[in-house]
Enzyme design. Structure first.
Site, PDB file in Angstrom:
ATOM      1  CD  GLU A 126      -5.682  -6.629  -7.803  1.00 52.81           C
ATOM      2  OE1 GLU A 126      -5.782  -7.020  -8.982  1.00 52.81           O
ATOM      3  OE2 GLU A 126      -6.655  -6.249  -7.129  1.00 52.81           O
TER       4      GLU A 126
ATOM      5  CD  GLU B  85     -12.894  -6.287  -5.818  1.00 51.01           C
ATOM      6  OE1 GLU B  85     -11.757  -6.807  -5.739  1.00 51.01           O
ATOM      7  OE2 GLU B  85     -13.134  -5.315  -6.548  1.00 51.01           O
TER       8      GLU B  85
ATOM      9  CD  GLU C   8      -8.666  -8.316  -4.054  1.00 50.39           C
ATOM     10  OE1 GLU C   8      -8.749  -8.702  -2.867  1.00 50.39           O
ATOM     11  OE2 GLU C   8      -8.564  -7.124  -4.367  1.00 50.39           O
TER      12      GLU C   8
ATOM     13  NE  ARG D  95      -3.993  -1.903  -0.029  1.00 50.45           N
ATOM     14  CZ  ARG D  95      -4.914  -1.956  -0.983  1.00 50.45           C
ATOM     15  NH1 ARG D  95      -4.835  -1.157  -2.033  1.00 50.45           N
ATOM     16  NH2 ARG D  95      -5.902  -2.824  -0.896  1.00 50.45           N
TER      17      ARG D  95
ATOM     18  CB  ALA E 237     -11.141  -5.345   0.255  1.00 50.70           C
TER      19      ALA E 237
END
Length: 198
Positions: free
Chosen positions: A148, A96, A100, A67, A79
């Site tokens: 990702e 999601e 993910e 992040r 998320a």
């Protein structure tokens, strides 16, 4: 003595300062109790969903993702943003989880709805509990890119994940809220709202 009637916080003026891909920033002038006004800067956000995905062995899925605003990797839940026009939040959560984690769930419950930081943003996050997990293919058209590409997944016993919250290892707000709520569902059986509530 009874409480006074709540003040009506009227917006007297509003100016857009920035309009970005995900967020916008505006400056509101707001009428204050007792007269006068005050300026508030507001980050407008489309909202988000997060998923506490718990398997049949009572393990929860955690993602480790970089992040940039905090300059570090964080352990999080699957998320994503509520940025698909007209998509109900539960459908966003299902999408999601598939994108993910390559997972689907038989049972869905709404755990919590919270404002992530209401002092400056209107971002609202809905956190779902997903159970009865099974593997699925990544949704057609979804491309893994950016942070990702570097994301890792781990299944952790729910009790261990909760301890990691208290150890300071899990700091993402939605993960903290979601894991503690899921643990309470396991032990206390609170009454949950309808899965389609907002």
């Amino acid at each position: 003595m009874p409480d006074a009637a709540p003040h009506a916080y009227r917006v007297l003026d509003s100016e857009t300062l920035f309009d970005g891909r995900v967020i916008s920033l505006r400056r509101d002038t707001v009428a204050m109790p007792g007269g006068g006004d005050s300026v508030r800067e507001v980050v407008a956000h489309p909202g988000a969903v997060a998923v506490v995905a718990v398997d049949d062995e009572d393990r929860v899925l955690l993602l480790r993702q970089y992040r940039h605003p905090v300059g570090r990797y964080l352990w999080e839940l699957p998320a994503g943003l509520r940025d698909a026009d007209g998509e109900p939040p539960l459908e966003t959560a299902k999408r999601e989880l598939a994108e993910e984690a390559l997972l689907a769930a038989e049972r869905w419950s709404l755990l919590t709805t919270h404002y992530s930081s209401p002092g400056f943003t209107d971002e609202q996050v809905l956190i779902y509990l997903a159970e009865g997990l099974s593997a699925v293919d990544r949704p057609e058209g979804f491309v893994v890119e950016h942070e990702e590409l570097d994301m890792t997944l781990e299944r952790v016993p729910l009790a261990d994940a909760v301890q990691r919250v208290f150890d300071g290892d899990i700091r993402n707000a939605s993960a903290v809220v979601g894991l503690l709520a899921a643990a309470q569902v396991r032990t206390g059986r609170p009454r949950l709202r309808d899965v389609d509530a907002v």
